[in-house]
Design a protein around this motif. Structure first.
Motif, PDB file in Angstrom:
ATOM      1  N   PRO A   1       1.770  14.819   0.848  1.00 55.89           N
ATOM      2  CA  PRO A   1       1.953  13.379   0.648  1.00 55.89           C
ATOM      3  C   PRO A   1       3.348  12.921   1.069  1.00 55.89           C
ATOM      4  CG  PRO A   1       2.182  14.535  -1.429  1.00 55.89           C
ATOM      5  CD  PRO A   1       1.752  15.563  -0.431  1.00 55.89           C
ATOM      6  N   SER A   2       3.421  11.710   1.584  1.00 55.21           N
ATOM      7  CA  SER A   2       4.710  11.118   1.917  1.00 55.21           C
ATOM      8  C   SER A   2       5.404  10.664   0.631  1.00 55.21           C
ATOM      9  CB  SER A   2       4.518   9.926   2.850  1.00 55.21           C
ATOM     10  OG  SER A   2       3.798   8.895   2.190  1.00 55.21           O
ATOM     11  N   GLU A   3       6.679  10.379   0.723  1.00 55.53           N
ATOM     12  CA  GLU A   3       7.409   9.894  -0.443  1.00 55.53           C
ATOM     13  C   GLU A   3       6.842   8.560  -0.920  1.00 55.53           C
ATOM     14  OE1 GLU A   3      11.543   9.716   0.318  1.00 55.53           O
ATOM     15  OE2 GLU A   3      11.770  11.878   0.662  1.00 55.53           O
ATOM     16  N   THR A   4       6.420   7.737   0.020  1.00 52.14           N
ATOM     17  CA  THR A   4       5.855   6.438  -0.344  1.00 52.14           C
ATOM     18  C   THR A   4       4.564   6.605  -1.129  1.00 52.14           C
ATOM     19  OG1 THR A   4       6.806   5.442   1.643  1.00 52.14           O
ATOM     20  CG2 THR A   4       5.023   4.243   0.563  1.00 52.14           C
TER      21      THR A   4
ATOM     22  N   VAL B   1     -16.976  17.498   0.074  1.00 53.05           N
ATOM     23  CA  VAL B   1     -15.613  17.029  -0.194  1.00 53.05           C
ATOM     24  C   VAL B   1     -15.409  15.658   0.460  1.00 53.05           C
ATOM     25  CG1 VAL B   1     -13.162  17.480   0.169  1.00 53.05           C
ATOM     26  CG2 VAL B   1     -14.701  19.370  -0.392  1.00 53.05           C
ATOM     27  N   ARG B   2     -14.770  14.757  -0.275  1.00 49.67           N
ATOM     28  CA  ARG B   2     -14.491  13.418   0.241  1.00 49.67           C
ATOM     29  C   ARG B   2     -13.002  13.286   0.575  1.00 49.67           C
ATOM     30  NH1 ARG B   2     -18.704  11.027   2.046  1.00 49.67           N
ATOM     31  NH2 ARG B   2     -17.897   8.923   1.530  1.00 49.67           N
ATOM     32  N   PHE B   3     -12.708  12.437   1.549  1.00 50.84           N
ATOM     33  CA  PHE B   3     -11.338  12.210   2.008  1.00 50.84           C
ATOM     34  C   PHE B   3     -10.981  10.737   1.862  1.00 50.84           C
ATOM     35  CE2 PHE B   3     -12.024  16.240   4.108  1.00 50.84           C
ATOM     36  CZ  PHE B   3     -10.756  16.789   4.247  1.00 50.84           C
ATOM     37  N   GLU B   4      -9.692  10.496   1.683  1.00 48.44           N
ATOM     38  CA  GLU B   4      -9.148   9.159   1.812  1.00 48.44           C
ATOM     39  C   GLU B   4      -7.866   9.292   2.625  1.00 48.44           C
ATOM     40  OE1 GLU B   4      -7.781   5.466  -1.047  1.00 48.44           O
ATOM     41  OE2 GLU B   4      -9.402   6.794  -1.715  1.00 48.44           O
ATOM     42  N   LEU B   5      -7.900   8.797   3.862  1.00 46.94           N
ATOM     43  CA  LEU B   5      -6.767   8.894   4.774  1.00 46.94           C
ATOM     44  C   LEU B   5      -6.040   7.562   4.775  1.00 46.94           C
ATOM     45  CD1 LEU B   5      -8.629  10.697   7.708  1.00 46.94           C
ATOM     46  CD2 LEU B   5      -7.639  11.695   5.638  1.00 46.94           C
ATOM     47  N   VAL B   6      -4.746   7.596   4.476  1.00 46.04           N
ATOM     48  CA  VAL B   6      -4.027   6.344   4.243  1.00 46.04           C
ATOM     49  C   VAL B   6      -2.756   6.270   5.077  1.00 46.04           C
ATOM     50  CG1 VAL B   6      -4.922   6.176   1.888  1.00 46.04           C
ATOM     51  CG2 VAL B   6      -2.727   7.308   2.289  1.00 46.04           C
ATOM     52  N   GLN B   7      -2.348   5.031   5.347  1.00 46.30           N
ATOM     53  CA  GLN B   7      -1.047   4.737   5.925  1.00 46.30           C
ATOM     54  C   GLN B   7      -0.093   4.397   4.783  1.00 46.30           C
ATOM     55  OE1 GLN B   7      -0.403   4.950   9.124  1.00 46.30           O
ATOM     56  NE2 GLN B   7      -2.325   4.614  10.245  1.00 46.30           N
ATOM     57  N   ASP B   8       1.201   4.466   5.058  1.00 46.34           N
ATOM     58  CA  ASP B   8       2.190   4.139   4.033  1.00 46.34           C
ATOM     59  C   ASP B   8       2.248   2.647   3.729  1.00 46.34           C
ATOM     60  OD1 ASP B   8       2.957   6.594   3.311  1.00 46.34           O
ATOM     61  OD2 ASP B   8       4.907   6.583   4.319  1.00 46.34           O
ATOM     62  N   SER B   9       1.609   1.846   4.571  1.00 40.46           N
ATOM     63  CA  SER B   9       1.713   0.396   4.410  1.00 40.46           C
ATOM     64  C   SER B   9       0.867  -0.149   3.264  1.00 40.46           C
ATOM     65  CB  SER B   9       1.314  -0.308   5.714  1.00 40.46           C
ATOM     66  OG  SER B   9       0.011   0.081   6.110  1.00 40.46           O
ATOM     67  N   PHE B  10      -0.031   0.688   2.732  1.00 42.86           N
ATOM     68  CA  PHE B  10      -0.832   0.211   1.603  1.00 42.86           C
ATOM     69  C   PHE B  10      -1.138   1.370   0.675  1.00 42.86           C
ATOM     70  CE2 PHE B  10      -4.546   2.171   3.415  1.00 42.86           C
ATOM     71  CZ  PHE B  10      -4.412   1.986   4.787  1.00 42.86           C
ATOM     72  N   ALA B  11      -1.352   1.033  -0.596  1.00 44.38           N
ATOM     73  CA  ALA B  11      -1.611   2.046  -1.621  1.00 44.38           C
ATOM     74  C   ALA B  11      -3.088   2.425  -1.619  1.00 44.38           C
ATOM     75  CB  ALA B  11      -1.214   1.511  -2.992  1.00 44.38           C
ATOM     76  N   PRO B  12      -3.402   3.695  -1.896  1.00 37.73           N
ATOM     77  CA  PRO B  12      -4.807   4.108  -1.951  1.00 37.73           C
ATOM     78  C   PRO B  12      -5.520   3.527  -3.164  1.00 37.73           C
ATOM     79  CG  PRO B  12      -3.385   5.895  -2.691  1.00 37.73           C
ATOM     80  CD  PRO B  12      -2.476   4.806  -2.183  1.00 37.73           C
ATOM     81  N   THR B  13      -6.788   3.248  -2.980  1.00 37.06           N
ATOM     82  CA  THR B  13      -7.640   2.806  -4.076  1.00 37.06           C
ATOM     83  C   THR B  13      -8.587   3.943  -4.422  1.00 37.06           C
ATOM     84  OG1 THR B  13      -7.536   0.521  -3.307  1.00 37.06           O
ATOM     85  CG2 THR B  13      -9.303   1.092  -4.837  1.00 37.06           C
TER      86      THR B  13
ATOM     87  N   LEU C   1     -11.587  14.720  -4.345  1.00 36.97           N
ATOM     88  CA  LEU C   1     -11.131  13.749  -3.351  1.00 36.97           C
ATOM     89  C   LEU C   1      -9.802  14.250  -2.810  1.00 36.97           C
ATOM     90  CD1 LEU C   1     -11.265  10.918  -1.945  1.00 36.97           C
ATOM     91  CD2 LEU C   1      -9.888  10.072  -3.877  1.00 36.97           C
ATOM     92  N   VAL C   2      -9.670  14.275  -1.478  1.00 37.17           N
ATOM     93  CA  VAL C   2      -8.436  14.709  -0.839  1.00 37.17           C
ATOM     94  C   VAL C   2      -7.800  13.500  -0.174  1.00 37.17           C
ATOM     95  CG1 VAL C   2      -7.379  16.247   0.861  1.00 37.17           C
ATOM     96  CG2 VAL C   2      -9.403  16.997  -0.407  1.00 37.17           C
ATOM     97  N   ILE C   3      -6.568  13.178  -0.584  1.00 38.89           N
ATOM     98  CA  ILE C   3      -5.837  12.051  -0.011  1.00 38.89           C
ATOM     99  C   ILE C   3      -4.784  12.612   0.949  1.00 38.89           C
ATOM    100  CG2 ILE C   3      -4.382  10.051  -0.486  1.00 38.89           C
ATOM    101  CD1 ILE C   3      -5.628   9.887  -3.240  1.00 38.89           C
ATOM    102  N   VAL C   4      -4.812  12.111   2.172  1.00 36.32           N
ATOM    103  CA  VAL C   4      -3.863  12.543   3.203  1.00 36.32           C
ATOM    104  C   VAL C   4      -3.152  11.312   3.737  1.00 36.32           C
ATOM    105  CG1 VAL C   4      -3.549  13.797   5.364  1.00 36.32           C
ATOM    106  CG2 VAL C   4      -5.434  14.422   3.830  1.00 36.32           C
TER     107      VAL C   4
END
Length: 536
Positions: A507-510, A482-494, A457-460
């Motif tokens: 990854p961002s600091e958040t 390959v699976r992706f999880e694209l996230v904003q800083d406003s919420f944590a990845p699940t 899993l790749v988190i961006v």
């Protein structure tokens, strides 16, 4: 009477020998150029998909398909798990998007890129798809028009087929032209339009008929809609016409002014787009205003001067990187001086103005207001064309000299150029990345590490400036599973269970804090400053 006839016969024999000698040299030059041209074609068409499809290139199918980055972020960066096909849907044609969406996408987010090339890509994608090799093939085919265009320009400028053939040979194995021929961007088309418009201008000045001016005007309009910096080429042409006509209101200047005015009027819609979105245009290109020292600038100036002939890199701090280019700098400098001394003003000033306006504008900006514009090689196409025209002329005079020494020098220089060009192209041929891949050049290393995992899993995270383009690039490099999880800083990845590895890309600091502190993950670096692995 007999003596006179004998003298006439000797004169005719001498003239015939000179003519046959020139024809022999021309035929030999054509043969050598044919071999070199074949090598250039080989390098352009070979391993077209070897180098990774990098950040800037991925925006080509995105714009051509009519999507914007904002749409992608809104629809994908919401934390849900997706696959590569979900990312790729924005890089291929869709029934919901038409040619007007292509223009709208550029106008909204990419104003520095006029739409002509991207509309051509859209048509191309309709037939051949959005694979990296298919998209790059369009640039390769466009780059082939460089050969007849520079040949014609040399005929108009020098009136010499020998110079024209040598110029064709130079561009065929130039590592600069080969690299950008395999780039899914507009630089091949821009090069063609610079050469074509220049040849048409010289023809219109020589044969000032209505049709010739209309053809030049058409080339200028197409050039403006290909690249924003074609404005500098128009300025160089204008300077040339004004100087040649000695600033007098001649018929030629009036004709040129009318044609240029109509061309700029035709480009007015995109000028309005740039003015309307000026703040975004400035912010998007703020990287070009980076504050650097003079040491940084001169190093790039030296390196960029050499790219038209030689492309070797021993490291930024290795003096051989710069010393290797000294012979090229000497050759270019001497060729410009030789051109100035041995050709009429109508010839040498055209080359100087074509190269000098672009170089002068960027140098002045960087030296007086700060920035790195003069270090960006792809912006310097007019300068590289000018330098190669000068070298082609100088080589033709050396190779055609009656002096055996000068002829041998010319042959040695020509051989060195051929070997340098072919050697440089061979070096880059097998590489997965090169200096043209400016953003995230280590991306193939990250993709290789991810592909070694069985079920990754790749988190961006979105905030990093280049993450969107790099995500598109990864979609071309990674295995289909390959699976992706694209996230904003406003919420944590699940993160669900079942993945063999969890990778964090830039990854961002958040995001880092959320995973390490809130969710108890241990994070270790995989590729320096790019890819990390998270594990519990």
């Amino acid at each position: 009477m007999n003596i006179s006839n004998s003298q006439d016969l000797q004169d005719k024999t001498w003239v015939g020998e000179v003519t046959r000698g020139y024809q022999l040299r021309l035929a030999l030059a054509a043969l050598v150029v044919a071999v070199v041209l074949f090598a250039g074609l080989f390098f352009r068409f070979t391993n077209i998909d070897k180098k990774f499809f990098w950040h800037d290139e991925t925006y080509t199918p995105l714009r051509a398909a009519g999507f914007t980055g904002a749409e992608v972020i809104d629809r994908l960066f919401d934390g849900h798990e997706i696959g590569i096909q979900d990312i790729q849907q924005f890089l291929q044609l869709s029934p919901e998007k038409g040619p007007t969406d292509t223009i709208a996408s550029l106008a909204a987010e990419d104003q520095e890129h006029p739409p002509l090339y991207f509309l051509l890509v859209r048509i191309w994608m309709g037939f051949f798809g959005n694979s990296s090799s298919a998209l790059r093939m369009l640039s390769v085919l466009i780059s082939l028009f460089v050969f007849p265009c520079i040949f014609w320009l040399c005929i108009e400028l020098f009136g010499s087929r020998l110079v024209a053939w040598i110029a064709v040979g130079l561009v065929s194995i130039s590592p600069f032209y080969v690299l950008y021929a395999q780039e899914a961007r507009q630089y091949s088309l821009w090069t063609v339009m610079i050469l074509l418009s220049s040849a048409l201008l010289l023809r219109a000045m020589r044969l000032p008929g209505l049709m010739n001016w209309v053809l030049y005007m058409t080339a200028v309009i197409l050039g403006l809609y290909t690249h924003l910096f074609f404005v500098l080429v128009v300025a160089a042409h204008g300077l040339y016409v004004l100087v040649i006509e000695r600033l007098r209101p001649t018929r030629l200047i009036i004709s040129y002014s009318i044609v240029t005015g109509i061309s700029l009027l035709a480009f007015l819609p995109w000028i309005i787009v740039d003015i309307t979105n000026y703040q975004r245009l400035v912010s998007t290109n703020s990287w070009a205003e980076a504050a650097v020292g003079f040491d940084y600038l001169w190093r790039y100036w030296v390196v960029n001067t050499g790219y038209s002939i030689l492309d070797v890199d021993f490291g930024w701090d290795n003096p051989w990187t710069y010393l290797a280019r000294v012979p090229v700098i000497i050759l270019v400098g001497y060729s410009l001086y030789y051109l100035y001394r041995h050709t009429p003003k109508r010839t040498w000033f055209f080359v100087i103005s074509l190269a000098g306006v672009t170089a002068g504008v960027f140098l002045a900006q960087d030296l007086f207001t700060g920035g790195v514009r003069s270090t960006v090689t792809r912006y310097l196409v007019p300068c590289i064309i000018g330098s190669q025209l000068a070298v082609a002329y100088t080589l033709s005079k050396l190779l055609g000299s009656a002096s055996l020494l000068r002829k041998r020098i010319g042959q040695s220089v020509a051989l060195a150029i051929v070997l340098a060009g072919i050697g440089s192209c061979v070096l880059s041929l097998q590489s997965t990345t090169w200096w043209t891949k400016v953003v995230s050049p280590e991306l193939p290393l990250a993709a290789g590490a991810i592909n070694q995992s069985d079920h990754p899993l790749v988190i961006v995270s979105n905030p990093w400036p280049t993450n969107l383009g790099d995500t598109f690039s990864l979609s071309y490099l990674l295995n289909s599973g390959v699976r992706f999880e694209l996230v904003q800083d406003s919420f944590a990845p699940t993160i669900r269970d079942g993945f063999s590895d969890i990778f964090l890309y830039n990854p961002s600091e958040t995001l880092w804090y959320q995973l390490e502190t809130d969710q108890g993950y241990k994070i270790e670096e995989v590729v320096p400053n790019m890819l990390w692995r998270a594990s519990k």
